[in-house]
Design an enzyme around this catalytic site. Structure first.
Site, PDB file in Angstrom:
ATOM      1  N   HIS A  67       1.785 -11.590   8.773  1.00  0.00           N
ATOM      2  CA  HIS A  67       2.919 -12.005   7.944  1.00  0.00           C
ATOM      3  C   HIS A  67       3.444 -13.341   8.473  1.00  0.00           C
ATOM      4  O   HIS A  67       3.605 -13.488   9.691  1.00  0.00           O
ATOM      5  CB  HIS A  67       4.011 -10.935   7.984  1.00  0.00           C
ATOM      6  CG  HIS A  67       5.161 -11.267   7.097  1.00  0.00           C
ATOM      7  ND1 HIS A  67       5.084 -11.151   5.721  1.00  0.00           N
ATOM      8  CD2 HIS A  67       6.393 -11.762   7.369  1.00  0.00           C
ATOM      9  CE1 HIS A  67       6.233 -11.544   5.199  1.00  0.00           C
ATOM     10  NE2 HIS A  67       7.041 -11.928   6.169  1.00  0.00           N
ATOM     11  N   LEU A 107       0.841  -1.200   0.000  1.00  0.00           N
ATOM     12  CA  LEU A 107       0.000   0.000   0.000  1.00  0.00           C
ATOM     13  C   LEU A 107       0.874   1.247   0.000  1.00  0.00           C
ATOM     14  O   LEU A 107       1.938   1.274   0.631  1.00  0.00           O
ATOM     15  CB  LEU A 107      -0.902   0.002   1.241  1.00  0.00           C
ATOM     16  CG  LEU A 107      -1.827  -1.203   1.386  1.00  0.00           C
ATOM     17  CD1 LEU A 107      -2.573  -1.124   2.724  1.00  0.00           C
ATOM     18  CD2 LEU A 107      -2.816  -1.285   0.231  1.00  0.00           C
ATOM     19  N   ASP A 138       6.090  -5.047   5.343  1.00  0.00           N
ATOM     20  CA  ASP A 138       6.156  -5.915   6.520  1.00  0.00           C
ATOM     21  C   ASP A 138       6.899  -5.251   7.672  1.00  0.00           C
ATOM     22  O   ASP A 138       7.605  -5.903   8.434  1.00  0.00           O
ATOM     23  CB  ASP A 138       6.764  -7.280   6.148  1.00  0.00           C
ATOM     24  CG  ASP A 138       5.956  -7.970   5.067  1.00  0.00           C
ATOM     25  OD1 ASP A 138       4.721  -7.872   5.088  1.00  0.00           O
ATOM     26  OD2 ASP A 138       6.556  -8.597   4.178  1.00  0.00           O
TER      27      ASP A 138
HETATM   28  C1  GAR Z   1      -0.923 -16.244   4.933  1.00  0.00           C
HETATM   29  O1  GAR Z   1       0.050 -17.201   5.281  1.00  0.00           O
HETATM   30  C2  GAR Z   1      -0.413 -14.847   5.239  1.00  0.00           C
HETATM   31  O2  GAR Z   1       0.348 -14.789   6.414  1.00  0.00           O
HETATM   32  C3  GAR Z   1       0.424 -14.568   4.026  1.00  0.00           C
HETATM   33  O3  GAR Z   1      -0.323 -15.067   2.957  1.00  0.00           O
HETATM   34  C4  GAR Z   1      -1.105 -16.191   3.408  1.00  0.00           C
HETATM   35  C5  GAR Z   1      -2.551 -15.974   3.035  1.00  0.00           C
HETATM   36  O4  GAR Z   1      -3.316 -17.127   3.311  1.00  0.00           O
HETATM   37  N1  GAR Z   1       0.684 -13.154   3.877  1.00  0.00           N
HETATM   38  C6  GAR Z   1       1.811 -12.636   3.391  1.00  0.00           C
HETATM   39  O5  GAR Z   1       2.721 -13.325   2.953  1.00  0.00           O
HETATM   40  C7  GAR Z   1       1.875 -11.118   3.391  1.00  0.00           C
HETATM   41  N2  GAR Z   1       3.221 -10.647   3.229  1.00  0.00           N
HETATM   42  P1  GAR Z   1      -4.912 -17.014   3.396  1.00  0.00           P
HETATM   43  O6  GAR Z   1      -5.382 -16.328   2.118  1.00  0.00           O
HETATM   44  O7  GAR Z   1      -5.366 -18.439   3.465  1.00  0.00           O
HETATM   45  O8  GAR Z   1      -5.265 -16.227   4.624  1.00  0.00           O
END
Ligand code: GAR
Length: 196
Positions: A109, A93, A145
């Site tokens: 994260h 963002l 992050d």
């Molecule tokens: C999750 O593991 C979240 O922590 C990660 O994406 C996945 C989404 O899973 N986020 C990142 O990597 C952000 N930098 P979900 O759609 O099943 O919640």
């Protein structure tokens, strides 16, 4: 109850966990909408199944990042959110966006930040020979992050772990701590203080 919009790009399992928590009696927040930057996000189907208003705004339908963000901000405004939960929203963002909702955007994260910002967190932790991995819920500030942590959960990295087996172990914890973090923020027990 605080009004929460969840922003997703993928499967939406964290969105589902937040929606489940919010459906419990006494939970201090409600999910009022879901915004995805991908029409094919599995989480959109899950949101529809829960009866949550959900919409997709794809980056490629706009000429610029700024135009896409303006559309997302418009959609957000339509939900009058108190808080925004990024839940696997895979787009950075802008500062202007973050300032609009300063201190009111949470992200999850899948690493023990400040370790491993960015992508491929689980393979990086395994390759580094770390004994533990985990996840962090934090307030969103301008860097990727970055921003003050609200809660972390740790899991062991076991012999034979692959990025997939580790991701599954961490994801279970994500669901638990994201709901906890949202509760703490919605109840005002945790808040982001002014940046220095
Ligand atoms: C999750 O593991 C979240 O922590 C990660 O994406 C996945 C989404 O899973 N986020 C990142 O990597 C952000 N930098 P979900 O759609 O099943 O919640």
């Amino acid at each position: 109850r605080k009004r929460v919009v969840v922003m997703i790009s993928g499967g939406g399992s964290n969105m589902l966990a937040l929606a489940k928590a919010a459906s419990e009696p006494g939970f201090p927040a409600e999910i009022v909408g879901v915004i995805s930057d991908r029409r094919d996000a599995g989480g959109l189907t899950k949101a529809a199944a829960l009866g949550l208003p959900a919409l997709a705004l794809e980056r490629r339908d706009y000429d610029s990042k700024a135009a896409h963000e303006a559309a997302v901000l418009d959609a957000l405004a339509g939900f009058s959110p108190d808080l925004i939960c990024l839940a696997g929203y895979m787009r950075l963002l802008s500062g202007a966006f973050i300032q609009r909702y300063e201190g009111r955007i949470l992200n999850i994260h899948p690493s023990l930040l400040p370790l491993y910002p960015g992508l491929h967190t689980h393979s990086r932790a395994i390759e580094a020979g770390d004994a533990e991995a985990g996840c962090t819920v934090h307030f969103v500030t301008e860097g990727m992050d970055e921003g003050p942590a609200i809660v972390q959960a740790r899991v062991p990295i076991l012999p034979g772990d692959t990025p997939e087996t580790l991701a599954a172990r961490v994801l279970t914890e994500e669901h638990r701590v994201y709901a906890q973090a949202l509760r703490d923020v919605a109840e005002g027990r945790v808040r982001m203080t002014a940046r220095s």
